[in-house]
Motif scaffolding. Structure first.
Motif, PDB file in Angstrom:
ATOM      1  N   LEU A  24       0.806  -1.221   0.000  1.00  0.00           N
ATOM      2  CA  LEU A  24       0.000   0.000   0.000  1.00  0.00           C
ATOM      3  C   LEU A  24       0.842   1.275   0.000  1.00  0.00           C
ATOM      4  O   LEU A  24       0.304   2.372  -0.165  1.00  0.00           O
ATOM      5  CB  LEU A  24      -0.934   0.000   1.215  1.00  0.00           C
ATOM      6  CG  LEU A  24      -1.885  -1.196   1.309  1.00  0.00           C
ATOM      7  CD1 LEU A  24      -2.633  -1.164   2.633  1.00  0.00           C
ATOM      8  CD2 LEU A  24      -2.841  -1.229   0.139  1.00  0.00           C
ATOM      9  N   GLU A  25       2.132   1.116   0.232  1.00  0.00           N
ATOM     10  CA  GLU A  25       3.051   2.256   0.315  1.00  0.00           C
ATOM     11  C   GLU A  25       2.625   3.260   1.384  1.00  0.00           C
ATOM     12  O   GLU A  25       2.723   4.472   1.212  1.00  0.00           O
ATOM     13  CB  GLU A  25       3.204   2.944  -1.051  1.00  0.00           C
ATOM     14  CG  GLU A  25       3.804   2.027  -2.099  1.00  0.00           C
ATOM     15  CD  GLU A  25       4.023   2.695  -3.429  1.00  0.00           C
ATOM     16  OE1 GLU A  25       5.193   2.959  -3.758  1.00  0.00           O
ATOM     17  OE2 GLU A  25       3.025   2.956  -4.140  1.00  0.00           O
ATOM     18  N   THR A  26       2.167   2.727   2.503  1.00  0.00           N
ATOM     19  CA  THR A  26       1.784   3.543   3.658  1.00  0.00           C
ATOM     20  C   THR A  26       1.856   2.677   4.912  1.00  0.00           C
ATOM     21  O   THR A  26       1.731   1.449   4.835  1.00  0.00           O
ATOM     22  CB  THR A  26       0.374   4.147   3.484  1.00  0.00           C
ATOM     23  OG1 THR A  26       0.136   5.097   4.513  1.00  0.00           O
ATOM     24  CG2 THR A  26      -0.712   3.091   3.502  1.00  0.00           C
ATOM     25  N   TYR A  59      -9.782  -6.507  -3.804  1.00  0.00           N
ATOM     26  CA  TYR A  59      -9.239  -5.959  -5.044  1.00  0.00           C
ATOM     27  C   TYR A  59      -8.780  -4.534  -4.757  1.00  0.00           C
ATOM     28  O   TYR A  59      -9.550  -3.738  -4.237  1.00  0.00           O
ATOM     29  CB  TYR A  59     -10.308  -5.931  -6.138  1.00  0.00           C
ATOM     30  CG  TYR A  59     -10.722  -7.297  -6.630  1.00  0.00           C
ATOM     31  CD1 TYR A  59     -10.259  -7.779  -7.844  1.00  0.00           C
ATOM     32  CD2 TYR A  59     -11.580  -8.093  -5.877  1.00  0.00           C
ATOM     33  CE1 TYR A  59     -10.653  -9.031  -8.306  1.00  0.00           C
ATOM     34  CE2 TYR A  59     -11.975  -9.342  -6.327  1.00  0.00           C
ATOM     35  CZ  TYR A  59     -11.505  -9.804  -7.542  1.00  0.00           C
ATOM     36  OH  TYR A  59     -11.898 -11.045  -7.988  1.00  0.00           O
ATOM     37  N   LEU A  60      -7.543  -4.229  -5.121  1.00  0.00           N
ATOM     38  CA  LEU A  60      -6.971  -2.911  -4.871  1.00  0.00           C
ATOM     39  C   LEU A  60      -6.622  -2.232  -6.188  1.00  0.00           C
ATOM     40  O   LEU A  60      -6.026  -2.857  -7.077  1.00  0.00           O
ATOM     41  CB  LEU A  60      -5.713  -3.038  -4.014  1.00  0.00           C
ATOM     42  CG  LEU A  60      -5.902  -3.660  -2.634  1.00  0.00           C
ATOM     43  CD1 LEU A  60      -4.548  -3.908  -1.984  1.00  0.00           C
ATOM     44  CD2 LEU A  60      -6.767  -2.775  -1.761  1.00  0.00           C
ATOM     45  N   HIS A  61      -6.974  -0.957  -6.288  1.00  0.00           N
ATOM     46  CA  HIS A  61      -6.592  -0.173  -7.457  1.00  0.00           C
ATOM     47  C   HIS A  61      -5.137   0.236  -7.312  1.00  0.00           C
ATOM     48  O   HIS A  61      -4.718   0.725  -6.264  1.00  0.00           O
ATOM     49  CB  HIS A  61      -7.477   1.074  -7.574  1.00  0.00           C
ATOM     50  CG  HIS A  61      -7.064   1.976  -8.671  1.00  0.00           C
ATOM     51  ND1 HIS A  61      -6.315   3.105  -8.451  1.00  0.00           N
ATOM     52  CD2 HIS A  61      -7.251   1.902 -10.016  1.00  0.00           C
ATOM     53  CE1 HIS A  61      -6.089   3.691  -9.614  1.00  0.00           C
ATOM     54  NE2 HIS A  61      -6.638   2.983 -10.572  1.00  0.00           N
ATOM     55  N   VAL A  62      -4.357  -0.016  -8.350  1.00  0.00           N
ATOM     56  CA  VAL A  62      -2.961   0.401  -8.404  1.00  0.00           C
ATOM     57  C   VAL A  62      -2.748   1.179  -9.700  1.00  0.00           C
ATOM     58  O   VAL A  62      -3.525   1.057 -10.640  1.00  0.00           O
ATOM     59  CB  VAL A  62      -1.993  -0.813  -8.329  1.00  0.00           C
ATOM     60  CG1 VAL A  62      -2.149  -1.553  -7.005  1.00  0.00           C
ATOM     61  CG2 VAL A  62      -2.200  -1.769  -9.495  1.00  0.00           C
ATOM     62  N   GLN A 102      -5.607  -6.840 -14.677  1.00  0.00           N
ATOM     63  CA  GLN A 102      -5.678  -7.467 -13.365  1.00  0.00           C
ATOM     64  C   GLN A 102      -4.536  -8.462 -13.202  1.00  0.00           C
ATOM     65  O   GLN A 102      -4.075  -9.064 -14.170  1.00  0.00           O
ATOM     66  CB  GLN A 102      -7.012  -8.197 -13.164  1.00  0.00           C
ATOM     67  CG  GLN A 102      -8.196  -7.283 -13.051  1.00  0.00           C
ATOM     68  CD  GLN A 102      -9.462  -8.013 -12.651  1.00  0.00           C
ATOM     69  OE1 GLN A 102      -9.452  -9.194 -12.307  1.00  0.00           O
ATOM     70  NE2 GLN A 102     -10.579  -7.306 -12.695  1.00  0.00           N
ATOM     71  N   ALA A 103      -4.106  -8.611 -11.966  1.00  0.00           N
ATOM     72  CA  ALA A 103      -3.165  -9.650 -11.558  1.00  0.00           C
ATOM     73  C   ALA A 103      -3.581 -10.053 -10.151  1.00  0.00           C
ATOM     74  O   ALA A 103      -4.248  -9.283  -9.448  1.00  0.00           O
ATOM     75  CB  ALA A 103      -1.732  -9.138 -11.572  1.00  0.00           C
ATOM     76  N   PHE A 104      -3.229 -11.248  -9.753  1.00  0.00           N
ATOM     77  CA  PHE A 104      -3.575 -11.729  -8.418  1.00  0.00           C
ATOM     78  C   PHE A 104      -2.321 -12.235  -7.731  1.00  0.00           C
ATOM     79  O   PHE A 104      -1.481 -12.903  -8.338  1.00  0.00           O
ATOM     80  CB  PHE A 104      -4.631 -12.841  -8.492  1.00  0.00           C
ATOM     81  CG  PHE A 104      -5.950 -12.349  -8.984  1.00  0.00           C
ATOM     82  CD1 PHE A 104      -6.916 -11.915  -8.094  1.00  0.00           C
ATOM     83  CD2 PHE A 104      -6.221 -12.293 -10.347  1.00  0.00           C
ATOM     84  CE1 PHE A 104      -8.134 -11.432  -8.553  1.00  0.00           C
ATOM     85  CE2 PHE A 104      -7.435 -11.816 -10.812  1.00  0.00           C
ATOM     86  CZ  PHE A 104      -8.392 -11.386  -9.914  1.00  0.00           C
ATOM     87  N   ILE A 105      -2.201 -11.883  -6.449  1.00  0.00           N
ATOM     88  CA  ILE A 105      -1.070 -12.306  -5.629  1.00  0.00           C
ATOM     89  C   ILE A 105      -1.595 -12.979  -4.361  1.00  0.00           C
ATOM     90  O   ILE A 105      -2.764 -12.850  -4.018  1.00  0.00           O
ATOM     91  CB  ILE A 105      -0.180 -11.111  -5.234  1.00  0.00           C
ATOM     92  CG1 ILE A 105      -0.982 -10.064  -4.452  1.00  0.00           C
ATOM     93  CG2 ILE A 105       0.487 -10.504  -6.466  1.00  0.00           C
ATOM     94  CD1 ILE A 105      -0.152  -8.949  -3.851  1.00  0.00           C
ATOM     95  N   PHE A 118      -6.177   0.679 -14.610  1.00  0.00           N
ATOM     96  CA  PHE A 118      -6.870   1.114 -15.819  1.00  0.00           C
ATOM     97  C   PHE A 118      -5.854   1.826 -16.700  1.00  0.00           C
ATOM     98  O   PHE A 118      -5.237   2.804 -16.262  1.00  0.00           O
ATOM     99  CB  PHE A 118      -8.023   2.056 -15.474  1.00  0.00           C
ATOM    100  CG  PHE A 118      -9.026   1.450 -14.533  1.00  0.00           C
ATOM    101  CD1 PHE A 118      -9.914   0.482 -14.963  1.00  0.00           C
ATOM    102  CD2 PHE A 118      -9.058   1.835 -13.194  1.00  0.00           C
ATOM    103  CE1 PHE A 118     -10.831  -0.084 -14.097  1.00  0.00           C
ATOM    104  CE2 PHE A 118      -9.985   1.278 -12.320  1.00  0.00           C
ATOM    105  CZ  PHE A 118     -10.872   0.314 -12.770  1.00  0.00           C
ATOM    106  N   GLN A 119      -5.663   1.315 -17.931  1.00  0.00           N
ATOM    107  CA  GLN A 119      -4.678   1.897 -18.826  1.00  0.00           C
ATOM    108  C   GLN A 119      -5.251   2.039 -20.225  1.00  0.00           C
ATOM    109  O   GLN A 119      -6.051   1.214 -20.668  1.00  0.00           O
ATOM    110  CB  GLN A 119      -3.430   0.999 -18.876  1.00  0.00           C
ATOM    111  CG  GLN A 119      -2.740   0.896 -17.522  1.00  0.00           C
ATOM    112  CD  GLN A 119      -1.593  -0.088 -17.517  1.00  0.00           C
ATOM    113  OE1 GLN A 119      -1.676  -1.161 -18.099  1.00  0.00           O
ATOM    114  NE2 GLN A 119      -0.517   0.285 -16.845  1.00  0.00           N
TER     115      GLN A 119
END
Length: 121
Positions: A24-26, A59-62, A102-105, A118-119
């Motif tokens: 999350l970079e936080t 699901y997280l938006h990156v 999408q990717a899953f980890i 979204f690109q």
């Protein structure tokens, strides 16, 4: 009505804190141990990592799925590599004219986490 909190299972709070801080970079906003609760703020929605919570898929938006996976290299197992799900024809589910990647980890606690970006094609 709005979403306030999402709970995710975390057996080891310190290990989960380390993982989600990188993802999350936080840093976490609060820890209560006992009873075993760790909180992050996701733009006003609380992510609760809880020893007693069931596992779920979040699901997280990156900004960029590929760059996020690079940052997590060695910390997370990739369940599903980056791929385009579909292109948004309107703004109903995402920005019009953008591809949804999408990717899953698998996180440090064994939970599956979806990453969405979204690109433009």
């Amino acid at each position: 009505m709005r979403l306030v909190q999402i709970a995710q299972r975390a057996e080891d709070l310190q290990r989960a804190a380390d993982f989600y801080t990188v993802l999350l970079e936080t840093a976490p906003v609060a820890t209560f141990d006992p009873p075993g609760l760790l909180f992050f703020d996701l733009d006003g929605v609380r992510l609760l990592l809880d020893r007693k919570a069931p596992s779920s898929v979040i699901y997280l938006h990156v900004d960029n799925v590929h760059e996020t996976l690079e940052r997590l290299e060695g910390l997370a197992d990739v369940v599903s590599h980056p791929h385009v799900i579909f292109t948004h024809e309107d703004d109903a589910l995402g920005p019009e004219g953008h591809e949804e990647w999408q990717a899953f980890i698998r996180d440090s606690e064994g939970n599956t986490v979806g990453l969405i970006a979204f690109q433009r094609p």
